[in-house]
Scaffold this motif. Structure first.
Motif, PDB file in Angstrom:
ATOM      1  N   LEU A 104      33.919  40.764  35.781  1.00 39.55           N
ATOM      2  CA  LEU A 104      34.791  41.107  34.645  1.00 39.55           C
ATOM      3  C   LEU A 104      34.064  41.218  33.314  1.00 39.55           C
ATOM      4  O   LEU A 104      34.590  41.798  32.363  1.00 39.55           O
ATOM      5  N   GLY A 105      32.868  40.633  33.234  1.00 42.54           N
ATOM      6  CA  GLY A 105      32.171  40.505  31.953  1.00 42.54           C
ATOM      7  C   GLY A 105      31.945  41.816  31.228  1.00 42.54           C
ATOM      8  O   GLY A 105      31.930  41.849  29.989  1.00 42.54           O
ATOM      9  N   HIS A 106      31.776  42.898  31.954  1.00 41.83           N
ATOM     10  CA  HIS A 106      31.476  44.182  31.303  1.00 41.83           C
ATOM     11  C   HIS A 106      32.744  44.980  31.025  1.00 41.83           C
ATOM     12  O   HIS A 106      32.673  46.170  30.685  1.00 41.83           O
ATOM     13  N   ASN A 107      33.890  44.318  31.162  1.00 45.00           N
ATOM     14  CA  ASN A 107      35.187  44.914  30.803  1.00 45.00           C
ATOM     15  C   ASN A 107      35.433  46.252  31.500  1.00 45.00           C
ATOM     16  O   ASN A 107      35.619  47.293  30.849  1.00 45.00           O
ATOM     17  N   PRO A 108      35.498  46.257  32.827  1.00 42.81           N
ATOM     18  CA  PRO A 108      35.639  47.524  33.563  1.00 42.81           C
ATOM     19  C   PRO A 108      37.047  48.115  33.502  1.00 42.81           C
ATOM     20  O   PRO A 108      38.014  47.374  33.313  1.00 42.81           O
ATOM     21  N   GLU A 109      37.120  49.404  33.690  1.00 46.54           N
ATOM     22  CA  GLU A 109      38.425  50.083  33.684  1.00 46.54           C
ATOM     23  C   GLU A 109      39.070  50.046  35.058  1.00 46.54           C
ATOM     24  O   GLU A 109      40.283  50.096  35.189  1.00 46.54           O
ATOM     25  N   LEU A 110      38.223  50.013  36.092  1.00 44.93           N
ATOM     26  CA  LEU A 110      38.731  49.995  37.470  1.00 44.93           C
ATOM     27  C   LEU A 110      38.220  48.739  38.175  1.00 44.93           C
ATOM     28  O   LEU A 110      37.017  48.503  38.246  1.00 44.93           O
ATOM     29  N   LEU A 111      39.163  47.934  38.655  1.00 44.14           N
ATOM     30  CA  LEU A 111      38.782  46.708  39.368  1.00 44.14           C
ATOM     31  C   LEU A 111      39.023  46.917  40.864  1.00 44.14           C
ATOM     32  O   LEU A 111      40.125  47.306  41.265  1.00 44.14           O
ATOM     33  N   ILE A 112      38.006  46.656  41.645  1.00 39.23           N
ATOM     34  CA  ILE A 112      38.133  46.825  43.097  1.00 39.23           C
ATOM     35  C   ILE A 112      38.022  45.444  43.753  1.00 39.23           C
ATOM     36  O   ILE A 112      36.959  44.817  43.724  1.00 39.23           O
ATOM     37  N   PHE A 113      39.130  44.972  44.283  1.00 40.67           N
ATOM     38  CA  PHE A 113      39.153  43.661  44.940  1.00 40.67           C
ATOM     39  C   PHE A 113      39.150  43.857  46.453  1.00 40.67           C
ATOM     40  O   PHE A 113      40.078  44.450  47.004  1.00 40.67           O
ATOM     41  N   ASP A 114      38.125  43.344  47.104  1.00 40.31           N
ATOM     42  CA  ASP A 114      38.056  43.434  48.570  1.00 40.31           C
ATOM     43  C   ASP A 114      38.396  42.056  49.144  1.00 40.31           C
ATOM     44  O   ASP A 114      37.542  41.170  49.206  1.00 40.31           O
ATOM     45  N   GLU A 115      39.637  41.894  49.521  1.00 40.94           N
ATOM     46  CA  GLU A 115      40.150  40.635  50.081  1.00 40.94           C
ATOM     47  C   GLU A 115      39.711  39.418  49.250  1.00 40.94           C
ATOM     48  O   GLU A 115      38.942  38.572  49.722  1.00 40.94           O
ATOM     49  N   PRO A 116      40.209  39.300  48.052  1.00 45.95           N
ATOM     50  CA  PRO A 116      39.714  38.241  47.160  1.00 45.95           C
ATOM     51  C   PRO A 116      40.324  36.870  47.393  1.00 45.95           C
ATOM     52  O   PRO A 116      39.902  35.898  46.771  1.00 45.95           O
ATOM     53  N   THR A 117      41.315  36.763  48.278  1.00 46.62           N
ATOM     54  CA  THR A 117      41.998  35.476  48.426  1.00 46.62           C
ATOM     55  C   THR A 117      41.801  34.847  49.800  1.00 46.62           C
ATOM     56  O   THR A 117      42.561  33.979  50.201  1.00 46.62           O
ATOM     57  N   VAL A 118      40.736  35.282  50.481  1.00 43.98           N
ATOM     58  CA  VAL A 118      40.494  34.751  51.829  1.00 43.98           C
ATOM     59  C   VAL A 118      40.090  33.278  51.742  1.00 43.98           C
ATOM     60  O   VAL A 118      39.210  32.910  50.972  1.00 43.98           O
TER      61      VAL A 118
END
Lengths: 253, 357
Positions: free
Chosen positions: A151-165
């Motif tokens: 998140l540090g570089h303040n992106p416009e598109l966030l891609i979460f690949d199964e982040p709650t496993v």
């Protein structure tokens, strides 16, 4: 067209002549939380990897924020925040050092970097624990740190690949809230998961993928309407199983 | 961005206590074991001033014999002619350390179990004189007094086993520096950190330098500590500390670049470690890491191919003579290995990152 943040045209990836992703066509609009569902081996992660320019497509086109991420990588890659399925952090680095390392990869330095590190850690609730080594964190804390590093570089598109496993309900709830918060602040989100209730809770649009193809796409209500089950309270999981079948998928993606 | 990459990779490598322990304790233990094991041999060699050797001429050029005798005198080997009698009886009766029988196109060296060190020295001397002194011996026909180009180091001054193994094992471990990067590289691969790097603006050369520089710094730091400890524990003499430090540093860089190249080509940490240790073992085998290069019977061209031989020889000569003609070749060799391996490593990394369609 200006509203489209990601568009794939006939995107294909073959390994040993076997198509893992097969002529995939998707469009994701700015401001969406786009859920990508599919059984193991459906081609979700390969699709994410091609969008993030990790895996080179065999054929087809990707247009990300109006650019081709394979041909104009430098112009577009800093607009992506990629949160991999694995805990892609160094256990022997402190929390703030991990965020600093991965944020600096986007050319951010000095005071701007220091602020970005602080903001990212605060965002995921780890600012108080920034001096601790990541290896000493619980599973949920590591997941949150994994997100902070993207998140540090303040992106416009966030891609979460199964982040709650593999995390507890509190951490999962926290992460889902933060995804919605990021979206409210203007970030577009692509979210893959096996947890149907998560996808249903946060995604504005959902695509179900199987055998490398999108077999259904729409809001959760639209998907439910696709399946004529005979009862009104059909769940997204039932829709998913109806569309993809109940046969076990034992191969790795 | 590379500053932060270097800084954090350096922290990761220095916090990997296992690899640091290997790099620190490895040289200390190996130096202790080998210098002790070979101390008697090298001490007796050190104690040899001059020793008598008999010779007999079957058919040989007088100029060659004269040249051999002259070079022998300079090296402390005194030749006496014994034209008759059983060689074994002659050696025993006259307490000779060795015997050389000259024929037209060959020579035979006889040695005694009672004079083992002198025997090794005599064999090495004869090999040098006969293989490298031919041109000069031809000149002797025309000019009465020209010394053969026998290298002096092997005969004087002698180096003791503690100094020798104290130096060569710092060199040896310099070439194994990739071990410091194992923690970082295995983590990067195991936890998908490599993919984070790919979804960033970092170039392959920055990625390479981001690991290469911390490896060099970590190994240099580790070797500096190991060197100080071994100097304090074993009283090792390094000759010219500043020049020796530069040579060691350049060899650390060469070892790191070699390791990074192997890793970027193989994309496997296990293969990299096996390959690097095998290569370094062979370079050390020819370069005097195990058997001292003074007594080594390895062909000269194989020794010359090993950068470890050049490094060992330069540092050992600096220690016992204060100067060495091998300094330049060590610097050139190390720089060449560093530059070539770095370029190949970056290219291999780029090809891998680009991926297959």
């Amino acid at each position: 067209m200006g509203n489209i943040i990601l568009k794939t045209t006939d995107l294909t990836k073959k390994y040993n002549n076997k198509a893992v992703v097969d002529n995939l066509n998707i469009e994701i609009r700015k401001g969406e939380i786009f859920g990508l569902l599919g059984p193991n081996g459906a081609g979700k992660s390969t699709t994410m990897n091609m969008i993030c320019s990790i895996v080179r497509p065999t054929a087809g086109e990707i247009e990300l924020l109006g650019k081709n991420p394979w041909k104009q990588k430098k112009e577009v890659i800093h607009k992506i925040g990629y949160i991999p399925q694995e805990l892609a952090i160094h256990g022997n680095l402190k929390a703030w050092e991990n965020v600093e390392l991965f944020t600096s990869l986007y050319g951010i330095k000095g005071q701007e970097l220091k602020k970005a590190v602080g903001d990212s850690l605060e965002y995921v609730g780890l600012l108080e624990r920034k001096q601790e080594f990541a290896k000493n964190f619980s599973g949920g804390m590591k997941r949150r740190l994994n997100i902070a590093c993207a998140l540090g570089h303040n992106p416009e598109l966030l891609i979460f690949d199964e982040p709650t496993v593999g995390i507890d309900p509190q951490s999962r709830n926290f992460i889902l809230d933060k995804i919605k918060e990021s979206n409210a602040k203007g970030a577009t989100v692509i979210y893959t998961s096996h947890y149907m209730e998560e996808v249903e809770a946060i995604c504005t649009r959902i695509a179900i993928m199987d055998n490398g193809k999108i077999i259904a796409c729409g809001t959760s209500q639209e998907l439910k309407k696709l399946v004529n089950s005979g009862h009104e309270n059909i769940t997204l999981e039932e829709v998913f199983l109806t569309l993809t079948g109940k046969k076990l998928r034992d191969y790795a993606e | 961005m590379i500053r932060y990459l270097i800084k954090n990779n350096f922290k990761l490598m220095f916090r990997n206590t296992w690899s640091i322990a290997v790099m620190l304790l490895g040289p200390i233990l190996v130096i202790a074991v080998l210098s002790s094991a070979f101390s008697e041999l090298m001490k007796s060699y050190e104690g040899v001033d001059t020793f008598p050797v008999g010779y007999r001429i079957q058919e040989a050029d007088d100029a060659v014999i004269e040249a051999t005798k002259m070079a022998g005198e300079e090296a402390g080997i005194l030749f006496y002619e014994y034209p008759q009698g059983e060689i074994k009886d002659v050696m025993e009766k006259n307490e000779l350390s060795g015997f050389v029988e000259f024929s037209e196109d060959k020579y035979t060296v006889y040695t005694s179990a009672d004079y083992e060190v002198e025997g090794i020295t005599l064999k090495y001397f004869m090999n040098k004189v006969m293989n490298e002194g031919v041109d000069a011996s031809l000149q002797i026909k025309e000019q009465a007094k020209i010394a053969l180009p026998v290298e002096q180091l092997e005969f004087m001054p002698a180096i003791d086993s503690v100094d020798y193994y104290g130096i060569v094992y710092i060199v040896y471990f310099c070439w194994c520096g990739m071990i410091c990067a194992t923690g970082v590289l295995s983590n990067e691969k195991k936890y998908g950190i490599v993919r984070r790097f790919r979804v960033s603006n970092i170039s392959e050369s920055q990625n390479f330098l981001g690991k290469f520089i911390p490896i060099v710094l970590t190994v240099a730091g580790g070797m500096a500590i190991a060197t100080v400890i071994t100097v304090l524990l074993y009283d090792i003499h390094w000759g010219k500390p500043l020049l020796s430090t530069v040579i060691v540093f350049l060899m650390i860089a060469a070892g790191a670049a070699l390791g990074m190249m192997l890793y970027n080509i193989s994309d496997s940490l296990v293969i990299t470690i096996i390959l690097q240790f095998t290569i370094v073992w062979f370079l050390g085998f020819f370069g005097g890491s195990f058997e001292t290069y003074m007594f080594s019977s390895m062909p000269d061209f194989l020794k010359q191919l090993s950068p470890i031989y050049h490094g060992n020889r330069a540092l050992v000569e600096l220690s016992c003579m204060g100067e060495s003609s091998y300094v330049a070749s060590t610097v050139i060799y190390s720089l060449a290995v560093t530059v070539i391996c770095s370029i190949v490593a970056i290219f291999a990394g780029y090809v891998r990152k680009r991926g297959k369609a």
